[in-house]
Design a protein around this motif. Structure first.
Motif, PDB file in Angstrom:
ATOM      1  N   LEU A  58      68.040 -62.843  60.909  1.00  0.00           N
ATOM      2  CA  LEU A  58      68.464 -64.241  60.920  1.00  0.00           C
ATOM      3  C   LEU A  58      67.787 -65.006  62.045  1.00  0.00           C
ATOM      4  N   CYS A  59      67.692 -64.397  63.229  1.00  0.00           N
ATOM      5  CA  CYS A  59      67.036 -65.063  64.358  1.00  0.00           C
ATOM      6  C   CYS A  59      65.564 -65.324  64.058  1.00  0.00           C
ATOM      7  N   ILE A  60      64.894 -64.344  63.461  1.00  0.00           N
ATOM      8  CA  ILE A  60      63.483 -64.519  63.119  1.00  0.00           C
ATOM      9  C   ILE A  60      63.316 -65.639  62.092  1.00  0.00           C
ATOM     10  N   PHE A  61      64.225 -65.685  61.108  1.00  0.00           N
ATOM     11  CA  PHE A  61      64.162 -66.741  60.098  1.00  0.00           C
ATOM     12  C   PHE A  61      64.342 -68.125  60.722  1.00  0.00           C
ATOM     13  N   LEU A  62      65.301 -68.243  61.647  1.00  0.00           N
ATOM     14  CA  LEU A  62      65.533 -69.536  62.294  1.00  0.00           C
ATOM     15  C   LEU A  62      64.334 -69.948  63.141  1.00  0.00           C
ATOM     16  N   LEU A  63      63.751 -69.003  63.845  1.00  0.00           N
ATOM     17  CA  LEU A  63      62.582 -69.326  64.659  1.00  0.00           C
ATOM     18  C   LEU A  63      61.411 -69.786  63.793  1.00  0.00           C
ATOM     19  N   VAL A  64      61.203 -69.104  62.676  1.00  0.00           N
ATOM     20  CA  VAL A  64      60.126 -69.501  61.768  1.00  0.00           C
ATOM     21  C   VAL A  64      60.399 -70.884  61.186  1.00  0.00           C
ATOM     22  N   LEU A  65      61.678 -71.143  60.827  1.00  0.00           N
ATOM     23  CA  LEU A  65      62.033 -72.452  60.273  1.00  0.00           C
ATOM     24  C   LEU A  65      61.802 -73.566  61.291  1.00  0.00           C
ATOM     25  N   ILE A  66      62.214 -73.342  62.543  1.00  0.00           N
ATOM     26  CA  ILE A  66      62.008 -74.345  63.589  1.00  0.00           C
ATOM     27  C   ILE A  66      60.521 -74.581  63.813  1.00  0.00           C
ATOM     28  N   LEU A  67      59.750 -73.501  63.797  1.00  0.00           N
ATOM     29  CA  LEU A  67      58.313 -73.629  63.986  1.00  0.00           C
ATOM     30  C   LEU A  67      57.678 -74.450  62.862  1.00  0.00           C
ATOM     31  N   LEU A  68      58.136 -74.223  61.623  1.00  0.00           N
ATOM     32  CA  LEU A  68      57.597 -74.981  60.493  1.00  0.00           C
ATOM     33  C   LEU A  68      57.950 -76.465  60.600  1.00  0.00           C
ATOM     34  N   VAL A  69      59.211 -76.755  61.009  1.00  0.00           N
ATOM     35  CA  VAL A  69      59.632 -78.154  61.154  1.00  0.00           C
ATOM     36  C   VAL A  69      58.818 -78.854  62.232  1.00  0.00           C
ATOM     37  N   VAL A  70      58.652 -78.188  63.374  1.00  0.00           N
ATOM     38  CA  VAL A  70      57.877 -78.796  64.467  1.00  0.00           C
ATOM     39  C   VAL A  70      56.429 -79.008  64.044  1.00  0.00           C
ATOM     40  N   THR A  71      55.861 -78.018  63.373  1.00  0.00           N
ATOM     41  CA  THR A  71      54.477 -78.154  62.919  1.00  0.00           C
ATOM     42  C   THR A  71      54.334 -79.294  61.909  1.00  0.00           C
ATOM     43  N   GLY A  72      55.305 -79.391  60.967  1.00  0.00           N
ATOM     44  CA  GLY A  72      55.262 -80.481  59.995  1.00  0.00           C
ATOM     45  C   GLY A  72      55.381 -81.841  60.656  1.00  0.00           C
ATOM     46  N   ALA A  73      56.272 -81.945  61.676  1.00  0.00           N
ATOM     47  CA  ALA A  73      56.424 -83.224  62.377  1.00  0.00           C
ATOM     48  C   ALA A  73      55.140 -83.606  63.113  1.00  0.00           C
ATOM     49  N   MET A  74      54.485 -82.622  63.715  1.00  0.00           N
ATOM     50  CA  MET A  74      53.236 -82.917  64.424  1.00  0.00           C
ATOM     51  C   MET A  74      52.142 -83.366  63.453  1.00  0.00           C
ATOM     52  N   VAL A  75      52.047 -82.687  62.310  1.00  0.00           N
ATOM     53  CA  VAL A  75      51.046 -83.068  61.313  1.00  0.00           C
ATOM     54  C   VAL A  75      51.325 -84.479  60.794  1.00  0.00           C
ATOM     55  N   PHE A  76      52.621 -84.773  60.526  1.00  0.00           N
ATOM     56  CA  PHE A  76      53.000 -86.110  60.050  1.00  0.00           C
ATOM     57  C   PHE A  76      52.638 -87.174  61.088  1.00  0.00           C
ATOM     58  N   TYR A  77      52.894 -86.880  62.351  1.00  0.00           N
ATOM     59  CA  TYR A  77      52.617 -87.855  63.414  1.00  0.00           C
ATOM     60  C   TYR A  77      51.121 -88.140  63.512  1.00  0.00           C
ATOM     61  N   PHE A  78      50.300 -87.087  63.472  1.00  0.00           N
ATOM     62  CA  PHE A  78      48.858 -87.297  63.617  1.00  0.00           C
ATOM     63  C   PHE A  78      48.246 -87.959  62.376  1.00  0.00           C
ATOM     64  N   LEU A  79      48.819 -87.719  61.207  1.00  0.00           N
ATOM     65  CA  LEU A  79      48.273 -88.305  59.990  1.00  0.00           C
ATOM     66  C   LEU A  79      48.652 -89.775  59.829  1.00  0.00           C
ATOM     67  N   PHE A  80      49.911 -90.108  60.162  1.00  0.00           N
ATOM     68  CA  PHE A  80      50.415 -91.453  59.867  1.00  0.00           C
ATOM     69  C   PHE A  80      50.642 -92.314  61.108  1.00  0.00           C
ATOM     70  N   ASP A  81      50.711 -91.697  62.307  1.00  0.00           N
ATOM     71  CA  ASP A  81      50.932 -92.447  63.550  1.00  0.00           C
ATOM     72  C   ASP A  81      52.093 -93.438  63.391  1.00  0.00           C
ATOM     73  N   PRO A  82      53.320 -92.956  63.133  1.00  0.00           N
ATOM     74  CA  PRO A  82      54.436 -93.864  62.816  1.00  0.00           C
ATOM     75  C   PRO A  82      54.881 -94.695  64.020  1.00  0.00           C
ATOM     76  N   LYS A  83      55.219 -95.949  63.738  1.00  0.00           N
ATOM     77  CA  LYS A  83      55.771 -96.859  64.753  1.00  0.00           C
ATOM     78  C   LYS A  83      56.969 -97.574  64.139  1.00  0.00           C
ATOM     79  N   PHE A  84      58.045 -97.708  64.916  1.00  0.00           N
ATOM     80  CA  PHE A  84      59.240 -98.364  64.407  1.00  0.00           C
ATOM     81  C   PHE A  84      59.051 -99.878  64.448  1.00  0.00           C
ATOM     82  N   PRO A  85      59.600-100.598  63.459  1.00  0.00           N
ATOM     83  CA  PRO A  85      59.467-102.066  63.450  1.00  0.00           C
ATOM     84  C   PRO A  85      60.042-102.690  64.717  1.00  0.00           C
TER      85      PRO A  85
END
Length: 248
Positions: A58-85
């Motif tokens: 379970l711990c390994i699964f959670l660590l992998v899930l957190i890593l995937l979320v962080v990686t996805g957020a970083m990819v999203f940020y670099f691709l779209f450069d989001p800014k709030f209105p």
């Protein structure tokens, strides 16, 4: 005649049992028998090992899930450069503002029109707003006087677009304290009366034709004065998202 000498008393060795005494009086007790444990007790090691493996998995699964979320957020940020209105106050007009003293108290009668400018600086993202509720008040320092509430229908902001919102509120025959009425009248005449605007809405995100669910957002524009706006300033509002993230 001399008495025969006494025979020495022979010490009995430890654990000696007199054969002439019955078993009940000898004081001998057999050693306690080792209790026989039920089979369930012998399986504890197997169960504890199984639980340990489950916890590690379970711990390994959670660590992998957190890593995937962080990686996805970083990819999203670099691709779209989001800014709030960004929210700015364009103007505040008071078509009616009367503070009247009557025998039974002091009353406020006001009609306020506030214009807000909303900018979407993003090149690749669209924002979707739900119905927005606005509260307008006068004063500051925890001594605000409500000046009306209204709602604005939801709207959509395209990429790199600007939207102007018109907010009209009224306060009719509102009872206020005498000293508060005096401060309101003086501040209105000198154009130094602080005006506060608070907006509560939900904002959704549109990326590459996909819509992402809306989150609650609160926008606060506090301490805006007529003199400040007449000088050409467009005060920026503060956005509170998810109740903990502040965006200037």
């Amino acid at each position: 005649m001399a008495e025969p000498p006494l025979k020495p008393v022979i010490q009995k060795p430890p654990g000696y049992r007199d054969p002439s005494l019955p078993a009940a009086q000898s004081g001998f007790r057999p050693p306690p028998r080792k209790p026989v444990l039920p089979p369930s007790f012998h399986q504890r090691k197997e169960k504890s090992g199984f639980c340990r493996v489950c916890c590690c998995s379970l711990c390994i699964f959670l660590l992998v899930l957190i890593l995937l979320v962080v990686t996805g957020a970083m990819v999203f940020y670099f691709l779209f450069d989001p800014k709030f209105p960004g929210f700015h106050v364009q103007s505040i007009r008071m078509s009616r503002f009367n503070v009247t003293k009557k025998p039974d108290g002091t009353y406020l009668d006001a009609a306020t029109t506030t214009r807000l400018e909303v900018k979407n600086p993003n090149v690749k993202m669209t924002y979707y707003y739900g119905d927005t509720e606005f509260d307008v008040s006068f004063g500051e320092g925890g001594d605000e006087t409500a000046a009306g509430t209204t709602a604005v229908t939801g709207f959509t902001m395209g990429k790199q677009s600007t939207t102007s919102l018109k907010v009209e509120t009224k306060a009719s025959n509102m009872l206020v304290a005498d000293d508060v009425g005096n401060r309101l009248r003086t501040g209105h005449r000198s154009k130094t009366l602080p005006v506060n605007v608070e907006a509560r809405t939900k904002v959704g995100l549109g990326v590459a034709g996909l819509k992402i669910g809306k989150v609650a957002v609160t926008v606060k524009c506090d301490g805006i004065t007529m003199k400040q706006l007449d000088g050409g300033d467009m005060p920026k509002c503060v956005t509170n998202m998810l109740k903990w993230l502040n965006i200037d």
